[in-house]
Design an enzyme around this catalytic site. Structure first.
Site, PDB file in Angstrom:
ATOM      1  N   CYS A 117      59.881  36.601  48.711  1.00  0.00           N
ATOM      2  CA  CYS A 117      59.705  36.782  50.143  1.00  0.00           C
ATOM      3  C   CYS A 117      60.629  35.856  50.918  1.00  0.00           C
ATOM      4  O   CYS A 117      60.797  34.701  50.570  1.00  0.00           O
ATOM      5  CB  CYS A 117      58.257  36.502  50.519  1.00  0.00           C
ATOM      6  SG  CYS A 117      57.917  36.747  52.253  1.00  0.00           S
ATOM      7  N   GLY A 118      61.222  36.378  51.987  1.00  0.00           N
ATOM      8  CA  GLY A 118      62.127  35.567  52.759  1.00  0.00           C
ATOM      9  C   GLY A 118      61.521  34.993  54.017  1.00  0.00           C
ATOM     10  O   GLY A 118      61.555  33.796  54.239  1.00  0.00           O
ATOM     11  N   CYS A 120      58.226  35.498  55.197  1.00  0.00           N
ATOM     12  CA  CYS A 120      56.781  35.727  55.232  1.00  0.00           C
ATOM     13  C   CYS A 120      56.116  34.775  56.217  1.00  0.00           C
ATOM     14  O   CYS A 120      56.355  33.576  56.179  1.00  0.00           O
ATOM     15  CB  CYS A 120      56.172  35.517  53.850  1.00  0.00           C
ATOM     16  SG  CYS A 120      56.949  36.498  52.571  1.00  0.00           S
TER      17      CYS A 120
END
Length: 273
Positions: A117-118, A120
């Site tokens: 996830c970048g 989130c």
């Protein structure tokens, strides 16, 4: 807790649990898969982010994340770091400078991070792109240095060799000699681990380049530029958002790095063919 109390970053499955199908042939075999554990990053007693990560080099991860996310401006602002390990996962307790902690509370970010996830948990669009200072001129490297670093990388990924399921981020000097490599199930995590390792070594981020085994996303560029890395090379493609940010801050972004080719998307003058 001691680092040796962390779970193994890979897990071996017995043949009874693994069925392999290839061209209508069915068989069983031993298999090794990467592990991931919830890692909570806590600052001055308050949990800020929970990420899923490979349970290795978590001290590097916590420091690198703190720097690449702009929570800390310098490693000296981290006063203490302790790992608390339980059956549920790992809590990284960090004590940071009070001024930095006050800024962190003002950001009001609470992230629940899935693997890879970048962004989130970012609460609004204006939190996506942080203000970044333009990068200095930095080094000029030969294209051969990119290829030399890539050629060394495969031999320095033991977790990937055993599982085939993790990313790596590596740091090379201007000649292409790899000085540090970190692996993780998440590409952002691998880069954060590398940034933490560089800070502890210490290596000057402005005197070399980073090589990642993933695509170059916006946040990968943001993390690299935020700590002063002038060249980011990826074995896969960059995104359009990543290219625009790289052009804006003057970061050299290369993609599709192979032994016989590469493509430069921004600030090409740092790589001599």
């Amino acid at each position: 807790m001691r680092l040796c109390d962390l779970p193994d970053p890979s897990m071996t499955l017995p043949p009874s649990l693994v069925e392999t199908v290839a061209r209508d042939a069915v068989g069983t075999r031993m298999d090794t898969v990467p592990e991931e554990v919830p890692v909570a990053l806590s600052y001055n007693g308050i949990s800020h982010a929970v990420m899923l990560a490979s349970p290795a080099d978590l001290e590097d991860f916590a420091l690198g994340f703190s720097l690449s996310e702009g929570i800390l401006a310098d490693a000296s602002e981290l006063y203490e770091l302790e790992l608390e390990i339980s059956n549920q996962g790992v809590v990284v307790q960090m004590r940071i400078a009070q001024a930095r902690f006050a800024e962190l509370k003002n950001r009001r970010r609470a992230m629940a991070g899935r693997t890879g996830c970048g962004l989130c948990g970012v609460e609004s669009l204006d939190q996506v792109a942080r203000a970044l200072a333009p990068l200095s001129a930095g080094p000029v490297i030969a294209a051969a240095s990119l290829h030399r670093a890539l050629g060394q990388l495969q031999k320095k990924q033991p977790l990937h060799a055993s599982t085939g399921g993790v990313h790596a981020a590596a740091w090379a000097d201007t000649s292409g000699n790899l000085l540090a490599v970190r692996e993780d199930v998440g590409r952002h995590n691998a880069l954060d681990k590398l940034i933490g390792a560089l800070t502890k070594a210490p290596y000057d981020p402005a005197c070399g380049f980073a090589l990642v085994t993933s695509r170059a996303s916006f946040e990968m560029v943001q993390k690299a530029a935020g700590v002063g890395i002038p060249i980011l090379a990826a074995v896969s493609a960059p995104t359009g958002y990543a290219i625009r940010l790289a052009q804006e801050v003057g970061l050299t972004l290369a993609g599709f790095v192979r032994q016989d080719r590469y493509t430069v998307y921004s600030t090409p003058e740092r790589i001599e063919s």
